[in-house]
Design a protein around this motif. Structure first.
Motif, mmCIF file in Angstrom:
data_model
loop_
_atom_site.group_PDB
_atom_site.id
_atom_site.type_symbol
_atom_site.label_atom_id
_atom_site.label_comp_id
_atom_site.label_asym_id
_atom_site.label_seq_id
_atom_site.Cartn_x
_atom_site.Cartn_y
_atom_site.Cartn_z
ATOM 1 N N THR A 199 0.841 -1.202 0.000
ATOM 2 C CA THR A 199 0.000 0.000 0.000
ATOM 3 C C THR A 199 0.869 1.242 0.000
ATOM 4 N N GLN A 200 0.630 2.096 -0.964
ATOM 5 C CA GLN A 200 1.307 3.383 -1.014
ATOM 6 C C GLN A 200 0.326 4.447 -0.539
ATOM 7 N N SER A 201 0.838 5.382 0.249
ATOM 8 C CA SER A 201 -0.048 6.274 0.999
ATOM 9 C C SER A 201 -0.888 7.190 0.125
ATOM 10 N N SER A 202 -0.356 7.599 -1.015
ATOM 11 C CA SER A 202 -1.101 8.528 -1.870
ATOM 12 C C SER A 202 -1.087 8.018 -3.300
ATOM 13 N N ARG A 203 -2.191 8.201 -3.998
ATOM 14 C CA ARG A 203 -2.230 7.850 -5.418
ATOM 15 C C ARG A 203 -1.732 9.012 -6.272
ATOM 16 N N GLN A 229 11.866 15.694 -10.623
ATOM 17 C CA GLN A 229 11.434 14.547 -9.836
ATOM 18 C C GLN A 229 9.943 14.263 -10.012
ATOM 19 N N THR A 230 9.313 15.001 -10.898
ATOM 20 C CA THR A 230 7.938 14.682 -11.286
ATOM 21 C C THR A 230 7.950 13.332 -11.985
ATOM 22 N N SER A 231 7.189 12.374 -11.447
ATOM 23 C CA SER A 231 7.270 11.011 -11.968
ATOM 24 C C SER A 231 6.222 10.140 -11.289
ATOM 25 N N MET A 232 6.134 8.879 -11.770
ATOM 26 C CA MET A 232 5.379 7.851 -11.069
ATOM 27 C C MET A 232 6.358 7.101 -10.189
ATOM 28 N N TYR A 233 6.021 6.975 -8.905
ATOM 29 C CA TYR A 233 6.891 6.266 -7.961
ATOM 30 C C TYR A 233 6.209 4.960 -7.549
ATOM 31 N N LEU A 234 6.947 3.870 -7.689
ATOM 32 C CA LEU A 234 6.424 2.545 -7.360
ATOM 33 C C LEU A 234 7.237 1.930 -6.232
ATOM 34 N N GLY A 277 3.133 -1.890 -5.256
ATOM 35 C CA GLY A 277 2.004 -1.040 -4.939
ATOM 36 C C GLY A 277 1.447 -0.409 -6.205
ATOM 37 N N ASP A 278 0.346 0.326 -6.053
ATOM 38 C CA ASP A 278 -0.320 0.924 -7.217
ATOM 39 C C ASP A 278 0.376 2.178 -7.731
ATOM 40 N N GLY A 279 1.353 2.666 -6.988
ATOM 41 C CA GLY A 279 2.106 3.824 -7.458
ATOM 42 C C GLY A 279 1.584 5.139 -6.921
ATOM 43 N N THR A 280 2.481 6.103 -6.832
ATOM 44 C CA THR A 280 2.127 7.484 -6.493
ATOM 45 C C THR A 280 2.568 8.360 -7.647
ATOM 46 N N ARG A 281 1.614 9.059 -8.242
ATOM 47 C CA ARG A 281 1.971 9.996 -9.320
ATOM 48 C C ARG A 281 2.248 11.345 -8.670
ATOM 49 N N LEU A 282 3.514 11.717 -8.650
ATOM 50 C CA LEU A 282 3.964 12.929 -7.977
ATOM 51 C C LEU A 282 4.241 14.023 -8.997
#
Lengths: 113, 111
Positions: free
Chosen positions: A5-9, A85-90, A105-110
């Motif tokens: 689980t990643q805290s933010s989508r 550093q704008t990216s998708m983080y997995l 995890g489903d990833g965080t799009r930052l």
């Protein structure tokens, strides 16, 4: 079933901010990983960890740090966020040994503005 | 430096077609090669290959490894729109304790 689980989508932050991305796994995995995924560049490893308080640099650690205070939690920290550093983080986890698949995890799009 | 190259980078086919995705690698201390499928969210595990010439099969998907020529292929027969995804190949380096991923192949299956 393994759950990572990643805290933010989705997350939007400003340049220069300190950003925390959190990841929790529920399968008692020793290994945990942070990747970033950019179009045409695949998954690139930022940091990984074999155990609590252990960390290893991946292929692109610059500008990032990590924290693993508990076995189930692995945090990625952007010390001073920049637009590149704008990216998708997995986040991923696995049992040790090389013949174990990683669970993602489903990833965080930052987005860094 | 470990290297994993996937080809093609993208592919558009019609339902019912058969596709072959390629993954070549240069990795010291090879342990295993893994294939993942990524739809909208998290990559999910498909196959792990450790020995040459032994085909792994799951439904319409199959994969094989050639450790002499340093490549693997992923075959999908009778493609369906639900096969549309990014397919990722990763190779594990035992000494480094980590995997290197290729750039992925984006497969689009049209009705």
């Amino acid at each position: 079933d393994v759950k990572v689980t990643q805290s933010s989508r989705y997350l939007v932050k400003r340049t220069g901010e300190k950003v925390f991305l959190e990841c929790v796994q529920d399968m008692d995995h020793e290994n945990m990983f942070w990747y970033r995924q950019d179009p045409g560049l695949g998954l690139r490893l930022i940091y990984f960890s074999y155990d609590v308080k252990m960390k290893e640099k991946g292929d692109i650690p610059e500008g990032y740090s990590v924290s693993r205070e508990k076995k189930e939690r692995f945090s990625l920290i952007l010390e001073s966020a920049s637009t590149n550093q704008t990216s998708m983080y997995l986040c991923a986890s696995s049992f040790p040994l090389g013949n174990q698949p990683q669970h993602f995890g489903d990833g965080t799009r930052l987005s860094i503005l | 430096e470990d290297k994993v190259v996937q080809s093609p980078l993208s592919l558009v086919v019609h339902e019912g077609d058969t596709v072959t995705l390629n993954c070549s690698y240069e990795v010291t201390n090879f342990r295993s090669l893994l294939w993942y499928k990524q739809e909208k969210k998290a990559p999910t595990f498909l196959f792990m290959l450790t020995s040459s010439g032994i085909e792994k099969k799951s439904g319409r998907l199959s994969s094989i490894l050639d450790k002499k020529e340093l490549f693997s292929i992923l075959n999908i027969t009778a493609t369906q729109t639900g096969d549309s995804a990014i397919y990722l190949c990763a190779v594990y380096n035992t000494n480094a304790g980590k995997s290197t991923f290729g750039d992925g192949t984006t497969l689009t299956v049209k009705p």
